[in-house]
Scaffold this motif. Structure first.
Motif, PDB file in Angstrom:
ATOM      1  N   GLY A  30       0.516  -1.107   0.219  1.00 27.55           N
ATOM      2  CA  GLY A  30      -0.071   0.080  -0.445  1.00 27.55           C
ATOM      3  C   GLY A  30       0.889   1.329  -0.074  1.00 27.55           C
ATOM      4  N   ALA A  31       0.003   2.617   0.366  1.00 29.71           N
ATOM      5  CA  ALA A  31       1.132   3.613   0.397  1.00 29.71           C
ATOM      6  C   ALA A  31       1.833   3.960   0.884  1.00 29.71           C
ATOM      7  N   GLN A  32       1.199   3.818   2.064  1.00 31.70           N
ATOM      8  CA  GLN A  32       2.320   4.120   3.650  1.00 31.70           C
ATOM      9  C   GLN A  32       3.940   3.053   3.503  1.00 31.70           C
ATOM     10  N   THR A  33       3.122   1.469   2.987  1.00 31.45           N
ATOM     11  CA  THR A  33       4.388   0.497   3.148  1.00 31.45           C
ATOM     12  C   THR A  33       5.560   1.380   1.857  1.00 31.45           C
ATOM     13  N   ALA A  34       4.780   1.419   0.545  1.00 31.37           N
ATOM     14  CA  ALA A  34       6.016   2.392  -0.382  1.00 31.37           C
ATOM     15  C   ALA A  34       6.600   3.161   0.056  1.00 31.37           C
ATOM     16  N   MET A  35       5.927   4.523   1.008  1.00 28.82           N
ATOM     17  CA  MET A  35       7.157   5.191   1.101  1.00 28.82           C
ATOM     18  C   MET A  35       7.930   4.928   2.074  1.00 28.82           C
ATOM     19  N   PHE A  36       7.734   4.008   3.142  1.00 29.99           N
ATOM     20  CA  PHE A  36       9.001   3.488   3.903  1.00 29.99           C
ATOM     21  C   PHE A  36      10.009   3.129   3.494  1.00 29.99           C
ATOM     22  N   MET A  90       1.733  -7.060   7.404  1.00 30.97           N
ATOM     23  CA  MET A  90       0.088  -6.590   7.074  1.00 30.97           C
ATOM     24  C   MET A  90       0.154  -6.608   5.639  1.00 30.97           C
ATOM     25  N   CYS A  91       0.898  -6.365   4.943  1.00 34.03           N
ATOM     26  CA  CYS A  91       1.099  -6.443   3.877  1.00 34.03           C
ATOM     27  C   CYS A  91       0.690  -7.916   3.164  1.00 34.03           C
ATOM     28  N   ALA A  92       1.376  -8.572   3.880  1.00 37.94           N
ATOM     29  CA  ALA A  92       1.695 -10.115   3.706  1.00 37.94           C
ATOM     30  C   ALA A  92       0.640 -10.186   4.198  1.00 37.94           C
ATOM     31  N   LEU A  93      -0.064 -10.298   5.523  1.00 40.47           N
ATOM     32  CA  LEU A  93      -1.159 -10.507   5.651  1.00 40.47           C
ATOM     33  C   LEU A  93      -3.150 -10.211   5.124  1.00 40.47           C
ATOM     34  N   ASN A  94      -3.153  -8.561   4.438  1.00 42.59           N
ATOM     35  CA  ASN A  94      -3.287  -8.828   3.236  1.00 42.59           C
ATOM     36  C   ASN A  94      -3.458  -9.827   2.303  1.00 42.59           C
ATOM     37  N   THR A  95      -2.516  -9.914   1.275  1.00 38.32           N
ATOM     38  CA  THR A  95      -2.623 -10.707   0.326  1.00 38.32           C
ATOM     39  C   THR A  95      -3.038 -12.216   0.397  1.00 38.32           C
ATOM     40  N   ILE A  96      -3.060 -12.882   1.767  1.00 37.78           N
ATOM     41  CA  ILE A  96      -3.440 -14.055   1.990  1.00 37.78           C
ATOM     42  C   ILE A  96      -4.933 -14.009   2.376  1.00 37.78           C
ATOM     43  N   LYS A  97      -5.463 -12.365   2.147  1.00 37.55           N
ATOM     44  CA  LYS A  97      -6.616 -13.117   2.917  1.00 37.55           C
ATOM     45  C   LYS A  97      -8.035 -13.363   1.322  1.00 37.55           C
ATOM     46  N   LYS A  98      -7.132 -13.170   0.348  1.00 35.45           N
ATOM     47  CA  LYS A  98      -8.307 -13.262  -0.926  1.00 35.45           C
ATOM     48  C   LYS A  98      -7.402 -14.711  -1.656  1.00 35.45           C
ATOM     49  N   ASP A  99      -7.920 -15.013  -2.595  1.00 47.19           N
ATOM     50  CA  ASP A  99      -7.466 -15.665  -3.580  1.00 47.19           C
ATOM     51  C   ASP A  99      -6.810 -14.899  -4.581  1.00 47.19           C
ATOM     52  N   ASN A 100      -5.272 -15.776  -4.275  1.00 45.13           N
ATOM     53  CA  ASN A 100      -4.321 -14.896  -5.716  1.00 45.13           C
ATOM     54  C   ASN A 100      -3.404 -15.970  -5.343  1.00 45.13           C
ATOM     55  N   GLU A 101      -1.914 -15.970  -5.993  1.00 45.76           N
ATOM     56  CA  GLU A 101      -0.687 -17.109  -5.481  1.00 45.76           C
ATOM     57  C   GLU A 101      -0.512 -16.863  -4.420  1.00 45.76           C
ATOM     58  N   PHE A 102      -0.149 -15.927  -3.896  1.00 43.90           N
ATOM     59  CA  PHE A 102       0.185 -15.644  -2.183  1.00 43.90           C
ATOM     60  C   PHE A 102      -1.003 -17.058  -1.400  1.00 43.90           C
ATOM     61  N   LYS A 103      -2.244 -16.374  -1.921  1.00 48.52           N
ATOM     62  CA  LYS A 103      -2.943 -16.849  -0.393  1.00 48.52           C
ATOM     63  C   LYS A 103      -2.668 -18.734  -0.899  1.00 48.52           C
ATOM     64  N   ARG A 104      -2.729 -18.899  -2.068  1.00 47.91           N
ATOM     65  CA  ARG A 104      -2.026 -20.613  -2.983  1.00 47.91           C
ATOM     66  C   ARG A 104      -1.109 -20.853  -1.638  1.00 47.91           C
ATOM     67  N   TYR A 105      -0.243 -20.297  -2.174  1.00 52.16           N
ATOM     68  CA  TYR A 105       1.110 -20.625  -1.368  1.00 52.16           C
ATOM     69  C   TYR A 105       1.109 -20.722   0.009  1.00 52.16           C
ATOM     70  N   TYR A 106       0.410 -19.731   0.610  1.00 52.32           N
ATOM     71  CA  TYR A 106       0.222 -19.945   1.932  1.00 52.32           C
ATOM     72  C   TYR A 106      -0.228 -21.515   1.842  1.00 52.32           C
ATOM     73  N   ASP A 107      -1.421 -21.979   2.009  1.00 55.16           N
ATOM     74  CA  ASP A 107      -2.082 -23.130   1.862  1.00 55.16           C
ATOM     75  C   ASP A 107      -1.207 -23.367   1.662  1.00 55.16           C
ATOM     76  N   ARG A 108      -0.500 -23.592   1.050  1.00 55.06           N
ATOM     77  CA  ARG A 108       0.238 -25.290  -0.199  1.00 55.06           C
ATOM     78  C   ARG A 108       1.303 -25.196   1.007  1.00 55.06           C
ATOM     79  N   LYS A 109       2.048 -24.396   1.567  1.00 56.50           N
ATOM     80  CA  LYS A 109       3.026 -24.607   2.468  1.00 56.50           C
ATOM     81  C   LYS A 109       2.834 -24.948   4.187  1.00 56.50           C
ATOM     82  N   ILE A 110       1.090 -24.408   5.134  1.00 58.00           N
ATOM     83  CA  ILE A 110       0.808 -24.994   5.818  1.00 58.00           C
ATOM     84  C   ILE A 110       0.051 -26.442   6.286  1.00 58.00           C
TER      85      ILE A 110
END
Length: 149
Positions: A30-36, A90-110
């Protein structure tokens, strides 16, 4: 207040603003993370590669060994920049909420038995790598890569 002033400084410099916009193209950042990220890397001049920045953020695991014996599993350092680490978490947690490559990766590793924290750490590192790739290649991050043969 401070974050608003930092964002103003980033927007006043055309090069930093371009980098800020490129980092924002990465899914999950997001905006804040990108700025940091832009500010902490001093416009991507302070760190040579994403691994060094991940180490600076406290995301790179280090082995715990002494001599020839291994004592414990690799852990991340507690000496870290807590603010950027929190933002990336927080960015990582938000990425695993919706169905995308990060969510699939997270589910597979768990399912493979990996711990939640270690999988999130890998996702945070992936976000950093993608942000660096977007800026260093000077083009928006593209999820799909079409190789021309």
């Amino acid at each position: 207040m401070l974050e608003g002033r930092l964002l103003t400084c980033v927007r006043e410099d055309p090069a930093l603003e371009k980098q800020y916009n490129l980092v924002r193209t990465v899914h999950g950042i997001g905006a804040q993370t990108a700025m940091f990220i832009v500010v902490l890397t001093q416009g991507f001049t302070l760190f040579e590669n994403p691994r060094k920045f991940a180490c600076y953020c406290g995301l790179a695991p280090f082995g715990n060994e002494s001599g020839t014996t291994l004592k414990g599993k690799p852990k991340v350092s507690h000496l870290a920049k807590k603010r950027i680490k929190t933002l990336l978490t927080m960015c990582a947690l938000n990425t695993i909420k919706k169905d995308n490559e990060f969510k699939r990766y997270y589910d597979r590793k768990i399912k493979e038995g990996k711990h939640h924290s270690s999988v999130l750490n890998v996702i945070r590192n992936k976000l950093i790598s993608r942000a660096f790739a977007a800026v260093l290649k000077d083009r928006p991050y593209q999820k799909e890569f079409n190789a021309v043969a």
